[in-house]
Every structure is written in C-alpha cells, then in structure tokens.
Design a protein around this motif. Structure first.
Motif, mmCIF file in Angstrom:
data_model
loop_
_atom_site.group_PDB
_atom_site.id
_atom_site.type_symbol
_atom_site.label_atom_id
_atom_site.label_comp_id
_atom_site.label_asym_id
_atom_site.label_seq_id
_atom_site.Cartn_x
_atom_site.Cartn_y
_atom_site.Cartn_z
ATOM 1 N N MET A 91 4.831 17.235 0.736
ATOM 2 C CA MET A 91 4.921 15.824 1.121
ATOM 3 C C MET A 91 4.768 14.949 -0.118
ATOM 4 O O MET A 91 3.881 15.182 -0.932
ATOM 5 C CB MET A 91 3.831 15.478 2.147
ATOM 6 N N LYS A 92 5.604 13.955 -0.236
ATOM 7 C CA LYS A 92 5.576 13.035 -1.368
ATOM 8 C C LYS A 92 5.385 11.615 -0.828
ATOM 9 O O LYS A 92 6.176 11.150 0.005
ATOM 10 C CB LYS A 92 6.878 13.141 -2.154
ATOM 11 N N VAL A 93 4.340 10.956 -1.287
ATOM 12 C CA VAL A 93 3.943 9.662 -0.737
ATOM 13 C C VAL A 93 4.005 8.593 -1.821
ATOM 14 O O VAL A 93 3.541 8.803 -2.947
ATOM 15 C CB VAL A 93 2.506 9.726 -0.163
ATOM 16 N N LEU A 94 4.568 7.441 -1.470
ATOM 17 C CA LEU A 94 4.538 6.280 -2.352
ATOM 18 C C LEU A 94 3.593 5.237 -1.763
ATOM 19 O O LEU A 94 3.774 4.794 -0.625
ATOM 20 C CB LEU A 94 5.927 5.660 -2.500
ATOM 21 N N HIS A 95 2.582 4.860 -2.533
ATOM 22 C CA HIS A 95 1.681 3.775 -2.149
ATOM 23 C C HIS A 95 2.149 2.486 -2.801
ATOM 24 O O HIS A 95 2.357 2.435 -4.022
ATOM 25 C CB HIS A 95 0.246 4.090 -2.583
ATOM 26 N N ILE A 96 2.310 1.449 -2.003
ATOM 27 C CA ILE A 96 2.703 0.137 -2.495
ATOM 28 C C ILE A 96 1.559 -0.824 -2.216
ATOM 29 O O ILE A 96 1.096 -0.933 -1.077
ATOM 30 C CB ILE A 96 3.992 -0.368 -1.820
ATOM 31 N N ILE A 97 1.090 -1.512 -3.261
ATOM 32 C CA ILE A 97 -0.046 -2.426 -3.118
ATOM 33 C C ILE A 97 0.269 -3.730 -3.833
ATOM 34 O O ILE A 97 1.046 -3.754 -4.797
ATOM 35 C CB ILE A 97 -1.343 -1.770 -3.667
ATOM 36 N N THR A 98 -0.300 -4.822 -3.366
ATOM 37 C CA THR A 98 0.014 -6.134 -3.929
ATOM 38 C C THR A 98 -0.386 -6.234 -5.387
ATOM 39 O O THR A 98 0.370 -6.729 -6.222
ATOM 40 C CB THR A 98 -0.667 -7.241 -3.105
ATOM 41 N N GLY A 99 -1.575 -5.797 -5.741
ATOM 42 C CA GLY A 99 -2.048 -5.850 -7.122
ATOM 43 C C GLY A 99 -3.093 -4.784 -7.346
ATOM 44 O O GLY A 99 -3.587 -4.173 -6.397
ATOM 45 N N LEU A 100 -3.447 -4.558 -8.619
ATOM 46 C CA LEU A 100 -4.434 -3.527 -8.942
ATOM 47 C C LEU A 100 -5.514 -4.053 -9.884
ATOM 48 O O LEU A 100 -5.975 -3.366 -10.784
ATOM 49 C CB LEU A 100 -3.746 -2.285 -9.526
ATOM 50 N N GLY A 101 -5.914 -5.312 -9.663
ATOM 51 C CA GLY A 101 -7.134 -5.780 -10.279
ATOM 52 C C GLY A 101 -8.323 -5.225 -9.515
ATOM 53 O O GLY A 101 -8.166 -4.567 -8.472
ATOM 54 N N VAL A 102 -9.526 -5.467 -10.014
ATOM 55 C CA VAL A 102 -10.720 -4.929 -9.358
ATOM 56 C C VAL A 102 -10.924 -5.604 -8.002
ATOM 57 O O VAL A 102 -11.061 -6.822 -7.911
ATOM 58 C CB VAL A 102 -11.966 -5.107 -10.241
ATOM 59 N N GLY A 103 -10.913 -4.821 -6.951
ATOM 60 C CA GLY A 103 -11.123 -5.312 -5.594
ATOM 61 C C GLY A 103 -11.378 -4.141 -4.672
ATOM 62 O O GLY A 103 -11.119 -2.980 -5.032
ATOM 63 N N GLY A 104 -11.849 -4.416 -3.472
ATOM 64 C CA GLY A 104 -12.226 -3.352 -2.562
ATOM 65 C C GLY A 104 -11.067 -2.470 -2.149
ATOM 66 O O GLY A 104 -11.140 -1.241 -2.210
#
Length: 380
Positions: A1-14
């Motif tokens: 299985m190959k998964v792509l995670h898409i996130i708004t930003g990667l600054g420090v946050g929970g």
C-alpha cells in the motif's frame, strides 16, 4: 500500500506533529505534500527518513495549485490519499478524485462547536467542507466529540471513524535530572511552583486567563510552550499585572526534537508542577494527555481526550471553570500540597498510545482499500 498525506502546512502545530509521529509507526510507504509552509516539522519528517514535497500554494484561492496537486497525485500512483486540515481536505479530495484515486481518507483534527482550526465556522466554510467531504471514502475524527459534531453537520455516520490522537508515552516519563537541567537552562528557580501550559498562542486558547490566574498567586511562575499571534499581548498583560518576571513564554517546541541536545517537550513538562488547559473548546486535547504521561496534575476547562473516557481513567485530571478565579483557586489548592509530587501515569495514557492509533488508522485504510498490500514501514 502506498499512501500520500496532504496537509495544509508543516510548521509546529498539533496536527502537523501528530502526522510526523504517525509516519514513524505506520507499516506502509508514505509520502507527504504540504500546500504551504514547509517548516520545522517538514525538516523533522525528512530527518526521520521521509519525503516531503512543497506545493508552493499562494493562498486559499490559488486554483492553479489544484492542477499541480492533481499531477503530483497521478504521477505517484497512490493507493490512498489522506488529507489533514481544512484547506488540504478541500483541495486534496478534489485532486485525488481528478487523479483517479478512489480511496480518499480525511482526518478532522480541529473541528469545534463554533470554530475550525481557530477560525469562526461560517456558512460558506461549512458548505465547502461538506461538498468536498462527499468525495471521501472515510472521514477520521480524532475524538468521539468530533465524530458527533460531524454527524450533526450531516456527514453520514458510516463514513465516520474515530481514531484518536496518540503519543509515545514512554518519552514523557518524569525525569528529575531533566527537571533540574531545564530549570537551570531557562532560568526557573529549583524551588519555584511552576504552572505550565502548551499550545498555539491564539485568542481561543485563553492563555490570558492563565496569565491572570498565575499573576494573582504570589511567587508562582508560569511556563508556556508555544508560539502564535497572541504572544506580544500576553507579554504586555504580564507586565501590566506586575508579573513579567514570573511569566516565561518559551516559543514553539518541535516534538520529537531533531537534535538530542534540545530539551524537547518531555523535559519542559518535567520542569512543571501542574498543567493547565484553559481553552473552552478542544477537538481532542493532546497536550493534556502528554502532561498526564509526565505524571502532572492537570486542570482543564474542556478536554475530549479525558471527557470521552470513564471518570477513573484519568484521576489526576480535574475539570475547572474557565475563569481567572476558578483556575487561581484550583492552583492555590494544588500548591498547598506537595509541589514536586508526581502522580502515577493513568490508564488514559495507555489508551492513547501512538501504536494503537496507527493500528486503528491501518484498519481504516484496509477497509477502504481492501486489496492493497502492506509495503515497507512508513516513511519509505
């Protein structure tokens, strides 16, 4: 299985740090795309051996980003696209479907009763969220409280899966040597009564109430770990209350830290005597769970991570009113006891072990995409 995670930003946050932690435990190959701000969490994921691509999105209405994201998803030939945070959910769901990916999972990290990710829940925001949610195979809620909010919105119950946030509990065990070292490093007397708080310095987190409550306790110190737009106002408030020398704002703290020499959040929690969450609205309350893992007594106004469990799961956590007087009085009672006493780690902490979280998320993946096989441990 190959998964792509898409996130708004990667600054420090929970949500951002929770994604990094999950990548260390998921038994599948994962890539990450951040729409904006490839900050310190992106560097941490890369240091862990993961791969992060920056889409360079110009803003919420940068529609050219949709075409770029769709091409990236199509080239990667992913089995699952997993989106995190509002903007990434809206664009990521669309891009996945346009690229031909049939299994789309979204995690709802920050849905409150009246806000999402600290912003007011306006009708347009809700409508766009629900319109794109129909493109998902599954929607993950980080707590039963969030799951109920999604159902109240009209998200079909069969598409909702509760997968709570998790922590590496062993990393947060109280360390007396770290307590002394951190207090020396940041200038806290060894015998001071130190109240702690962790989170984004945003208006909705109500750190101003915590500053007022501690300022009214002679000799007490406040240690706040986090960064955000309210930082300057909190400094000014502490000065106006005559407590500027007793309020310490350390800034954001990446966890896990990329360098072993950094104290990290576990060390900072060891330096505290009591933990307070004054926020009147939370989707989960991860910082409270981390504080409980450090053996700290906890005062909280609301915390689904605790409230959704039986009362005896976290005996060291106490609900308080979200007022200056309520928090001050509760702190005064705690200070009257042994200020350095650590509590046994409660059952709630074991319930939120990150390994269990990863297992539950894998169950969502396999239900949504039953024919995909596991591949080498994520990150790949």
């Amino acid at each position: 299985m190959k998964v792509l995670h898409i996130i708004t930003g990667l600054g420090v946050g929970g949500a951002e740090q929770q994604l990094r932690l999950l990548l260390r435990h998921l038994p599948v190959r994962c890539d990450v795309v951040t729409l904006t701000n490839p900050g310190t969490v992106a560097e941490g994921i890369t240091a862990d051996g993961g791969r992060v691509a920056h889409l360079g999105m110009g803003g919420n209405r940068d529609l050219t980003a949709l075409a770029r994201l769709t091409r990236l998803v199509r080239r990667g030939r992913y089995d699952v696209v997993h989106t995190h945070l509002y903007r990434a959910c809206v664009y990521g769901r669309l891009a996945a479907r346009l690229a031909g990916v049939r299994t789309v999972v979204a995690t709802e990290h920050s849905l409150g009763a009246a806000q999402i990710e600290g912003r007011p829940l306006r009708a347009g925001v809700r409508s766009l969220y629900l319109a794109t949610e129909r493109l998902s195979t599954a929607t993950v809620a980080v707590s039963a409280t969030v799951a109920q909010r999604l159902r109240d919105w009209g998200v079909p119950p069969p598409r909702i899966h509760v997968v709570p946030n998790g922590i590496e509990a062993h990393r947060f065990r109280y360390d007396s040597a770290a307590r002394r070292a951190v207090r020396d490093r940041i200038g806290l007397p060894h015998d001071a009564f130190v109240v702690g708080g962790v989170g984004r310095l945003a208006e909705g987190k109500r750190f101003d109430i915590l500053v007022r409550a501690v300022a009214a306790l002679p000799g007490a110190r406040l240690l706040v770990v986090g960064e955000g737009p309210e930082r300057a106002r909190l400094h000014e408030l502490a000065g106006r209350l005559g407590a500027a020398d007793r309020v310490l704002l350390t800034g954001a703290c990446e966890d896990p830290p990329r360098r072993a020499v950094e104290p990290g959040l576990p060390g900072l929690l060891s330096a505290m005597d009591v933990f307070v969450s004054a926020s009147p609205e939370e989707a989960f309350g991860l910082a409270v769970v981390e504080a409980l893992a450090a053996g700290l007594p906890v005062l909280h106004v609301t915390c689904p991570a605790v409230d959704d469990l039986p009362p005896d799961a976290a005996p060291g956590a106490h609900r308080v009113t979200g007022t200056e007087d309520g928090i001050r009085d509760a702190l005064r009672l705690l200070r009257a006891g042994s200020r350095t006493r650590r509590l046994p780690v409660p059952a709630a902490v074991g319930h939120y072990d990150i390994a269990h979280t990863a297992e539950r998320l894998m169950s969502v993946y396999t239900q949504a995409h039953p024919h995909a096989e596991k591949s080498p441990r994520c990150p790949g």
